[in-house]
Design an enzyme around this catalytic site. Structure first.
Site, PDB file in Angstrom:
ATOM      1  N   ASP A 167     -51.936 -11.798 -63.558  1.00 58.61           N
ATOM      2  CA  ASP A 167     -52.456 -12.553 -62.194  1.00 58.61           C
ATOM      3  C   ASP A 167     -52.818 -10.894 -61.617  1.00 58.61           C
ATOM      4  O   ASP A 167     -51.761  -9.624 -61.783  1.00 58.61           O
ATOM      5  CB  ASP A 167     -52.089 -13.107 -61.251  1.00 58.61           C
ATOM      6  CG  ASP A 167     -52.558 -13.646 -60.320  1.00 58.61           C
ATOM      7  OD1 ASP A 167     -53.761 -13.688 -60.484  1.00 58.61           O
ATOM      8  OD2 ASP A 167     -52.015 -14.437 -59.717  1.00 58.61           O
ATOM      9  N   CYS A 176     -55.354 -16.590 -63.105  1.00 58.53           N
ATOM     10  CA  CYS A 176     -56.269 -15.768 -61.831  1.00 58.53           C
ATOM     11  C   CYS A 176     -58.132 -16.646 -62.654  1.00 58.53           C
ATOM     12  O   CYS A 176     -58.496 -15.797 -63.262  1.00 58.53           O
ATOM     13  CB  CYS A 176     -56.330 -14.175 -62.062  1.00 58.53           C
ATOM     14  SG  CYS A 176     -57.604 -13.735 -60.980  1.00 58.53           S
ATOM     15  N   CYS A 216     -57.930 -20.213 -56.585  1.00 56.98           N
ATOM     16  CA  CYS A 216     -57.497 -19.495 -56.534  1.00 56.98           C
ATOM     17  C   CYS A 216     -56.207 -20.233 -57.495  1.00 56.98           C
ATOM     18  O   CYS A 216     -55.836 -20.667 -56.185  1.00 56.98           O
ATOM     19  CB  CYS A 216     -57.772 -18.566 -55.468  1.00 56.98           C
ATOM     20  SG  CYS A 216     -56.493 -17.275 -55.966  1.00 56.98           S
TER      21      CYS A 216
END
Length: 265
Positions: free
Chosen positions: A13, A77, A191
Site C-alpha cells: 500500500d 490499495c 480506500c
C-alpha cells in the site's frame, strides 16, 4: 511448482491503510508469514497522476519480489489497483490480488438505493468505478467524493495523533450535500485507509448508516488462492520506502499488531 513454507504473503500500500486488509487475511490465515510494504516516499497516491502510479508501483513490486520471494501479492490499495493492476500482473509471474471499491456488497445492503463512495480523488474518477456501478448497482444512485484529507487523517491516527474532527465533517458533507445525497444509507469506504477512521466518519454522519469495505472479501480470495499450501514462520515484517525515521511514529501500533522486523526499501 513447489512453494516454500516460509514464502510470505506480500501486502502493498502507499501507507498503513492496507493493514486493514492484512488484518482480515490474518484472521483466516493466522500461520502465514507476512511482509507488509508501505510506500511512504510516494504517499499519498490519490494525488498522483495515473501515469505516475502505473510507472511507480510495478517497479517497486519488482524490487520487493526479488528481495522477499512472496507466494502471493495483495495490492491493498484501491488507487493502485484501479490504475495499475493490469501492468502489475503483466510484469510479475505471481498471483496478484487487487482491491476495488466494494460497490457490489454495498448494493446488496442498501435500502434507499442511494450509495455513497468515499475514495481518493484518483480512485473515484476511474472508469472502473463506473463499470462496477453498472454491473452491480444499476438501479442505484452512486454519489462519489474524493476525500483527500482522510488518508492523512488515518495516518495521523496510526501515529497516535488525533485528527481534526472537521476533516470527517467535510468528507461526509462532500457526499450528502450533493444533489440526491441526503438519502444515502450505505457508504463504500473505497480506500483501505478509511476503515481506520470509520468511527470518526460515523460520528460526523450523525445518523445511522452502513459502512462497507472490501477487506473481508479480499481475505477470502487470498485464502482460496493459497488453499492447501503449507505456512511456516508466522513472522510479520514491515518494509517502507523513504527515510527509516518515518517509521518510528508508527512503531507502537505496528508492534501491537505483531510486527517484529523493520526494513527499508
Amino acid at each position: 511448482m513447489t512453494i516454500a513454507a516460509d514464502a510470505p504473503l506480500l501486502f502493498f500500500d502507499s501507507g498503513i491503510g492496507g493493514l486493514t486488509v492484512m488484518d482480515a487475511a490474518r484472521a483466516l490465515l493466522p500461520d502465514a508469514p507476512i511482509v507488509y510494504a508501505a510506500d511512504f516516499a510516494g504517499l499519498p497516491y490519490g494525488e498522483k497522476t495515473e501515469a505516475e502510479i502505473a510507472a511507480r508501483v510495478p517497479a517497486l513490486l519488482g524490487r520487493l519480489v526479488e528481495r522477499y520471494r512472496p507466494r502471493l501479492i495483495t495490492i491493498a490499495c484501491n488507487t493502485a489497483s484501479t490504475i495499475a493492476l493490469p501492468q502489475i500482473r503483466a510484469a510479475l509471474d505471481l498471483p496478484v490480488v487487487g482491491t476495488v471499491p466494494a460497490i457490489k456488497p454495498a448494493s446488496e445492503v442498501s435500502q434507499t438505493r442511494v450509495i455513497g463512495v468515499l475514495g481518493t480523488e484518483a480512485t473515484v474518477r476511474q472508469p472502473y468505478v463506473d463499470n462496477l456501478a453498472r454491473e452491480f448497482a444499476d438501479d442505484a444512485t452512486i454519489i462519489r467524493f474524493g476525500a483527500r484529507e482522510l488518508v492523512r487523517a488515518a495516518e495521523m491516527k496510526m501515529r497516535g495523533q488525533t485528527p481534526d474532527p472537521a476533516i470527517f465533517a467535510r468528507a461526509i458533507a462532500g457526499l450528502v450535500d450533493q444533489q440526491r445525497g441526503v438519502p444515502i444509507d450505505t457508504i463504500v469506504l473505497a480506500c483501505t485507509h478509511f476503515p481506520i477512521v470509520q468511527d470518526e466518519l460515523a460520528a460526523a454522519m450523525g445518523r445511522p448508516v452502513t459502512f462497507v469495505d472490501g477487506a473481508a472479501g479480499i481475505a477470502r480470495r487470498i485464502a482460496w488462492l493459497t488453499r492447501g499450501q503449507v505456512f511456516a514462520g508466522n513472522g510479520l515484517r514491515f518494509v517502507a520506502t523513504g527515510p527509516a525515521a518515518d517509521v518510528i511514529p508508527y512503531r507502537p501500533a505496528l508492534t501491537q499488531r505483531g510486527f517484529s522486523s523493520f526494513d527499508s526499501l
